[in-house]
Design a protein around this motif. Structure first.
Motif, mmCIF file in Angstrom:
data_model
loop_
_atom_site.group_PDB
_atom_site.id
_atom_site.type_symbol
_atom_site.label_atom_id
_atom_site.label_comp_id
_atom_site.label_asym_id
_atom_site.label_seq_id
_atom_site.Cartn_x
_atom_site.Cartn_y
_atom_site.Cartn_z
ATOM 1 N N HIS A 166 17.403 64.036 29.262
ATOM 2 C CA HIS A 166 18.533 63.272 29.273
ATOM 3 C C HIS A 166 17.764 61.759 29.590
ATOM 4 C CE1 HIS A 166 22.548 61.817 29.937
ATOM 5 N NE2 HIS A 166 22.049 61.212 30.875
ATOM 6 N N VAL A 167 18.416 60.867 29.068
ATOM 7 C CA VAL A 167 17.852 59.536 29.178
ATOM 8 C C VAL A 167 17.659 59.319 30.756
ATOM 9 C CG1 VAL A 167 19.975 58.194 29.018
ATOM 10 C CG2 VAL A 167 18.047 57.086 28.401
ATOM 11 N N ASP A 168 16.378 58.517 31.000
ATOM 12 C CA ASP A 168 15.841 58.231 32.315
ATOM 13 C C ASP A 168 15.412 59.274 33.196
ATOM 14 O OD1 ASP A 168 15.969 55.606 32.212
ATOM 15 O OD2 ASP A 168 17.949 55.332 33.346
ATOM 16 N N HIS A 169 15.442 60.491 32.718
ATOM 17 C CA HIS A 169 14.872 61.666 33.624
ATOM 18 C C HIS A 169 13.445 61.663 33.750
ATOM 19 C CE1 HIS A 169 18.686 64.373 34.139
ATOM 20 N NE2 HIS A 169 19.006 63.068 34.181
ATOM 21 N N GLY A 170 12.475 60.746 32.699
ATOM 22 C CA GLY A 170 11.116 60.716 32.969
ATOM 23 C C GLY A 170 10.452 60.935 31.669
ATOM 24 N N LYS A 171 10.926 61.237 30.568
ATOM 25 C CA LYS A 171 10.087 61.740 29.479
ATOM 26 C C LYS A 171 8.892 60.656 28.844
ATOM 27 C CE LYS A 171 12.626 61.487 25.628
ATOM 28 N NZ LYS A 171 13.671 61.902 24.524
ATOM 29 N N THR A 172 9.248 59.558 28.683
ATOM 30 C CA THR A 172 8.187 58.643 28.475
ATOM 31 C C THR A 172 7.266 58.485 29.668
ATOM 32 O OG1 THR A 172 9.936 57.147 27.658
ATOM 33 C CG2 THR A 172 7.705 56.024 27.971
ATOM 34 N N SER A 173 7.529 58.602 30.741
ATOM 35 C CA SER A 173 6.719 58.565 32.092
ATOM 36 C C SER A 173 5.842 59.833 31.985
ATOM 37 C CB SER A 173 7.312 58.536 33.410
ATOM 38 O OG SER A 173 8.106 57.466 33.564
ATOM 39 N N GLN A 214 3.919 51.833 28.016
ATOM 40 C CA GLN A 214 4.474 53.186 28.043
ATOM 41 C C GLN A 214 4.197 53.519 26.557
ATOM 42 O OE1 GLN A 214 8.249 52.962 30.100
ATOM 43 N NE2 GLN A 214 7.202 54.166 31.956
ATOM 44 N N ASN A 221 11.464 67.289 37.051
ATOM 45 C CA ASN A 221 10.713 66.049 37.352
ATOM 46 C C ASN A 221 11.156 65.074 38.605
ATOM 47 O OD1 ASN A 221 8.634 64.130 36.779
ATOM 48 N ND2 ASN A 221 10.056 62.754 35.648
ATOM 49 N N SER A 224 5.890 65.255 39.077
ATOM 50 C CA SER A 224 6.205 63.974 39.554
ATOM 51 C C SER A 224 5.364 63.111 38.503
ATOM 52 C CB SER A 224 5.672 63.565 41.058
ATOM 53 O OG SER A 224 5.857 62.087 41.079
HETATM 54 P P1 GDP Z 1 12.796 58.387 29.985
HETATM 55 O O1 GDP Z 1 14.147 57.651 29.627
HETATM 56 O O2 GDP Z 1 13.275 59.821 29.754
HETATM 57 O O3 GDP Z 1 11.836 58.025 28.961
HETATM 58 O O4 GDP Z 1 12.562 58.016 31.332
HETATM 59 P P2 GDP Z 1 11.346 56.960 32.027
HETATM 60 O O5 GDP Z 1 10.035 57.494 31.999
HETATM 61 O O6 GDP Z 1 11.684 55.742 31.268
HETATM 62 O O7 GDP Z 1 11.712 57.016 33.526
HETATM 63 C C1 GDP Z 1 13.025 56.518 33.967
HETATM 64 C C2 GDP Z 1 12.685 55.894 35.009
HETATM 65 O O8 GDP Z 1 12.469 57.042 36.201
HETATM 66 C C3 GDP Z 1 11.814 54.737 35.540
HETATM 67 O O9 GDP Z 1 12.061 53.929 36.331
HETATM 68 C C4 GDP Z 1 10.470 55.442 35.968
HETATM 69 O O10 GDP Z 1 9.512 54.942 36.582
HETATM 70 C C5 GDP Z 1 11.140 56.822 36.907
HETATM 71 N N1 GDP Z 1 10.330 57.827 36.824
HETATM 72 C C6 GDP Z 1 9.910 58.503 35.797
HETATM 73 N N2 GDP Z 1 9.320 59.831 36.577
HETATM 74 C C7 GDP Z 1 9.540 59.730 37.832
HETATM 75 C C8 GDP Z 1 9.023 60.562 38.762
HETATM 76 O O11 GDP Z 1 8.304 61.397 38.574
HETATM 77 N N3 GDP Z 1 9.338 60.306 40.167
HETATM 78 C C9 GDP Z 1 10.160 58.835 40.372
HETATM 79 N N4 GDP Z 1 10.434 58.614 41.664
HETATM 80 N N5 GDP Z 1 10.688 58.145 39.333
HETATM 81 C C10 GDP Z 1 10.192 58.540 38.144
#
Ligand code: GDP
Length: 311
Positions: free
Chosen positions: A14-21, A42, A129, A167
């Motif tokens: 789901h968006v913001d769950h951390g795929k890019t990170s 990123q 995550n 994480s």
């Molecule tokens: P995407 O939309 O799935 O690609 O999500 P992003 O990787 O852009 O992450 C969305 C937000 O969650 C960002 O502000 C990240 O810094 C934060 N985030 C991602 N992974 C983690 C994690 O393991 N722990 C915490 N606390 N925040 C995270």
């Protein structure tokens, strides 16, 4: 034959769950490039030149070398499905990382994409995550994920449930959310152990089902698919099985496969690899590309979205 030196997986989140990170973190730890290339960016969002050229699909995919095995990681659309893109991407994969936020748990989009992956026979690994979040409820989210899997895929998942905690922010994966890890290795090890390599016929003549299209103003239409049999070679003479059982001759132009930052041009792509093919102007989703004189058409894919045919 199953290849043991390759894995094709998708990431579902789901968006913001951390795929890019997560992908960013995996790339950083794979150490395949200089850190200066990465500073402040990123990976999944960094390929601006490619995006300007209109190459959108390939810039969302990467490959990681790990313990002598190449792991191709493909993105799935985070937005509502469009023209069956999710179904088509999961067809090229044998496994899925199903990423969930440790506080939020599974969301509707996770459910939708996961259902398509399970229908395609893709083996899931649940990745919980953001376990560093103060409000993380990591173990509860495991239960919710298991419930979702059983709901979508049946009770067999009670016995074949793979999950891991990460994480992406702090750069580790761990089997126990109470124990901090120090790298993403446990996640990569789980991918190697739990996800099978692609089932292919390397000694047969070339066969490839085109599952996706891309476009660039420099090279025109790009066909994307997984090499099912044989070897795909640049410059090769091939035949395409088109709609209505028509067969058209064609010639492969250049070929690219994924590498750590996007894609790289190669002379050949072996069975199991996911390749992007330039040079066949009228290629369409659902076409099978075969070696000349060796047509073995695979069942055509349904394309719901007519605009995809007009790219
Ligand atoms: P995407 O939309 O799935 O690609 O999500 P992003 O990787 O852009 O992450 C969305 C937000 O969650 C960002 O502000 C990240 O810094 C934060 N985030 C991602 N992974 C983690 C994690 O393991 N722990 C915490 N606390 N925040 C995270």
């Amino acid at each position: 034959m199953r290849r043991s030196d390759l894995r094709n997986i998708v990431i579902i989140a789901h968006v913001d769950h951390g795929k890019t990170s997560l992908v960013d973190c995996l790339l950083k730890q794979s150490g395949q490039f200089r850190d200066s290339q990465l500073q402040g960016t990123q990976i999944l969002d960094s390929n601006d030149i490619e995006r300007e050229r209109g190459i959108t699909i390939l810039s969302k995919n990467i490959a990681l070398p790990y313990k002598g095995i190449k792991i191709n990681i493909m993105d799935t659309p985070g937005h509502a499905d469009f023209g069956g893109e999710v179904e088509r991407v999961v067809r090229m994969a044998d496994g899925a990382l199903v990423l969930m936020d440790a506080a939020e748990g599974p969301m509707p989009q996770t459910r939708f994409v996961l259902s398509k992956a399970l229908e395609a026979g893709v083996k899931p690994i649940i990745v919980i995550n953001k376990i560093d979040r103060p409000d993380a409820r990591s173990l509860e989210v495991v239960d919710e994920a298991l419930e979702l899997l059983v709901d979508l895929g049946g009770e067999e998942y009670l016995d074949h449930f793979n999950h891991i905690f990460t994480s992406a922010k702090e750069g580790y994966a761990t089997l126990d959310p109470a124990v901090r890890g120090d790298s993403m290795q446990p996640l990569l090890d789980m991918v190697l152990e739990q996800i099978p390599g692609p089932e292919v016929e390397p000694d047969e003549p070339l066969q490839l089902l085109v599952t996706n299209l891309d476009w660039s103003e420099y090279v025109g239409r790009i066909g994307i698919g997984r090499v099912q049999a044989g070897v795909l070679k640049s410059g090769q003479s091939v035949e395409l099985s088109k709609k209505n059982n028509q067969i058209a001759p064609a010639q492969i132009g250049s070929i690219s496969i994924f590498d750590n930052l996007g894609r790289t041009e190669v002379d050949e792509a072996s069975a199991g690899e996911i390749a992007a093919i330039v040079g066949i102007e009228d290629v369409e989703i659902g076409d099978t590309i075969c070696a000349k004189g060796h047509m073995r058409a695979l069942p055509r894919l349904e394309v719901d979205d007519p605009t995809l045919e007009m790219v």
